[in-house]
Design a protein around this motif. Sequence first.
Motif, PDB file in Angstrom:
ATOM      1  N   LEU A 122      13.779  41.559  95.917  1.00 46.65           N
ATOM      2  CA  LEU A 122      13.186  41.873  97.201  1.00 46.65           C
ATOM      3  C   LEU A 122      12.004  42.265  97.075  1.00 46.65           C
ATOM      4  O   LEU A 122      10.969  42.136  98.036  1.00 46.65           O
ATOM      5  CB  LEU A 122      14.427  42.961  97.588  1.00 46.65           C
ATOM      6  N   SER A 123      11.626  43.293  96.194  1.00 48.05           N
ATOM      7  CA  SER A 123      10.247  43.834  96.300  1.00 48.05           C
ATOM      8  C   SER A 123       9.165  42.800  96.067  1.00 48.05           C
ATOM      9  O   SER A 123       7.949  42.696  96.672  1.00 48.05           O
ATOM     10  CB  SER A 123      10.180  45.026  95.014  1.00 48.05           C
ATOM     11  N   GLU A 124       9.526  42.086  95.046  1.00 50.63           N
ATOM     12  CA  GLU A 124       8.277  40.611  94.805  1.00 50.63           C
ATOM     13  C   GLU A 124       8.074  39.914  96.085  1.00 50.63           C
ATOM     14  O   GLU A 124       7.029  39.558  96.251  1.00 50.63           O
ATOM     15  CB  GLU A 124       8.781  39.813  93.643  1.00 50.63           C
ATOM     16  N   VAL A 125       9.321  39.541  96.815  1.00 56.89           N
ATOM     17  CA  VAL A 125       9.046  38.531  97.942  1.00 56.89           C
ATOM     18  C   VAL A 125       8.209  39.398  99.019  1.00 56.89           C
ATOM     19  O   VAL A 125       7.521  38.661  99.602  1.00 56.89           O
ATOM     20  CB  VAL A 125      10.422  37.975  98.236  1.00 56.89           C
ATOM     21  N   ILE A 126       8.620  40.546  99.248  1.00 61.78           N
ATOM     22  CA  ILE A 126       7.932  41.532 100.452  1.00 61.78           C
ATOM     23  C   ILE A 126       6.574  41.644  99.907  1.00 61.78           C
ATOM     24  O   ILE A 126       5.510  41.259 100.660  1.00 61.78           O
ATOM     25  CB  ILE A 126       8.485  42.587 100.530  1.00 61.78           C
ATOM     26  N   ASP A 127       6.066  41.998  98.711  1.00 61.43           N
ATOM     27  CA  ASP A 127       4.821  42.166  98.090  1.00 61.43           C
ATOM     28  C   ASP A 127       3.986  40.970  98.359  1.00 61.43           C
ATOM     29  O   ASP A 127       2.927  41.023  98.711  1.00 61.43           O
ATOM     30  CB  ASP A 127       5.005  42.463  96.514  1.00 61.43           C
ATOM     31  N   ILE A 128       4.399  39.851  98.067  1.00 59.10           N
ATOM     32  CA  ILE A 128       3.718  38.436  98.013  1.00 59.10           C
ATOM     33  C   ILE A 128       3.702  37.751  99.327  1.00 59.10           C
ATOM     34  O   ILE A 128       2.717  37.537  99.856  1.00 59.10           O
ATOM     35  CB  ILE A 128       4.054  37.432  96.955  1.00 59.10           C
ATOM     36  N   ASN A 129       4.647  37.733  99.728  1.00 61.08           N
ATOM     37  CA  ASN A 129       4.915  37.047 101.122  1.00 61.08           C
ATOM     38  C   ASN A 129       4.231  37.785 102.244  1.00 61.08           C
ATOM     39  O   ASN A 129       3.823  37.077 103.151  1.00 61.08           O
ATOM     40  CB  ASN A 129       6.438  36.613 101.532  1.00 61.08           C
ATOM     41  N   LEU A 130       4.616  39.017 102.481  1.00 62.29           N
ATOM     42  CA  LEU A 130       3.995  39.815 103.516  1.00 62.29           C
ATOM     43  C   LEU A 130       2.987  40.541 103.323  1.00 62.29           C
ATOM     44  O   LEU A 130       1.740  40.603 103.680  1.00 62.29           O
ATOM     45  CB  LEU A 130       5.033  40.762 104.138  1.00 62.29           C
ATOM     46  N   LYS A 131       2.998  41.559 102.240  1.00 56.60           N
ATOM     47  CA  LYS A 131       2.037  42.317 102.021  1.00 56.60           C
ATOM     48  C   LYS A 131       0.544  41.549 101.483  1.00 56.60           C
ATOM     49  O   LYS A 131      -0.641  41.864 101.805  1.00 56.60           O
ATOM     50  CB  LYS A 131       2.185  43.454 100.807  1.00 56.60           C
ATOM     51  N   GLY A 132       0.883  40.360 100.749  1.00 64.05           N
ATOM     52  CA  GLY A 132      -0.184  39.535 100.138  1.00 64.05           C
ATOM     53  C   GLY A 132      -0.955  39.048 101.363  1.00 64.05           C
ATOM     54  O   GLY A 132      -2.150  38.918 101.787  1.00 64.05           O
ATOM     55  N   VAL A 133      -0.109  38.764 102.632  1.00 61.81           N
ATOM     56  CA  VAL A 133      -0.816  38.055 103.892  1.00 61.81           C
ATOM     57  C   VAL A 133      -1.738  39.142 104.421  1.00 61.81           C
ATOM     58  O   VAL A 133      -2.722  39.223 104.907  1.00 61.81           O
ATOM     59  CB  VAL A 133       0.166  37.632 104.834  1.00 61.81           C
TER      60      VAL A 133
END
Length: 232
Positions: free
Chosen positions: A91-102
């Motif tokens: 959960l954390s990795e996907v939010i960090d990369i997909n959303l926070k990364g953008v």
Amino acid sequence: MGRDTCLALARAGARVVLGNRTASAGQALAEDIVAAGGQALFRSTDVSRAEDCEALVQLAMNHYGRVDGAFNNAGLQREFNDLHETPVEDLSEVIDINLKGVLYMMKYEAAAMLRSGGGAIVNNASIFALKAMPKTAYYVAAKHGIVGATRAAALDYATRGIRINAVCPGPIKTPSFDRVTNGDEHLYDDGVPMQRIGRPAEVTAAVLWLLSTQSSYVTGATLSVDGGMSAE
């Protein structure tokens, strides 16, 4: 999709600055662009780290003095699970990369574009930024967040020369798609009104249009490239 877009941008005359977590693949792509007569720079970049995002944009500013366009494409998906069975790490990795990364990339890209006199940003969301799918709540949340961030940021910069839009691809023939389907290109055909999956070049064409002056009156939009899935 990122590779195909970089190659197309280089063919169109853009000076390409690219980053991803896999240094060997990123460097190889930059070398391919240069070997074909284009200009490209690569920096190993983890978009979940704000400092990496800032450094990638700064690389463009240091070498070329401006940032005119950006395609924020980094993303991933982990195992399909009900939310209560989804590992916190996934959960954390996907939010960090997909959303926070953008968000991180837009933050530094917009700052550079304000200094450059404007520009265009395209964020790669997903068909699942517009609809849901079971067992992917964390992924769907991140992708919906990209669309929301795109729209809000577009309003922030609408009078300052920066256009921000999103593309929402459906199933596209990519290595990550092949991992999910074990290489079966027709596994999801019945779920697509056009009865086929898409090709990276079909997403690239949409991205290049949104980056170009041909879309000069388009901002805060989501462009579906999904064979009709979002129309259902």
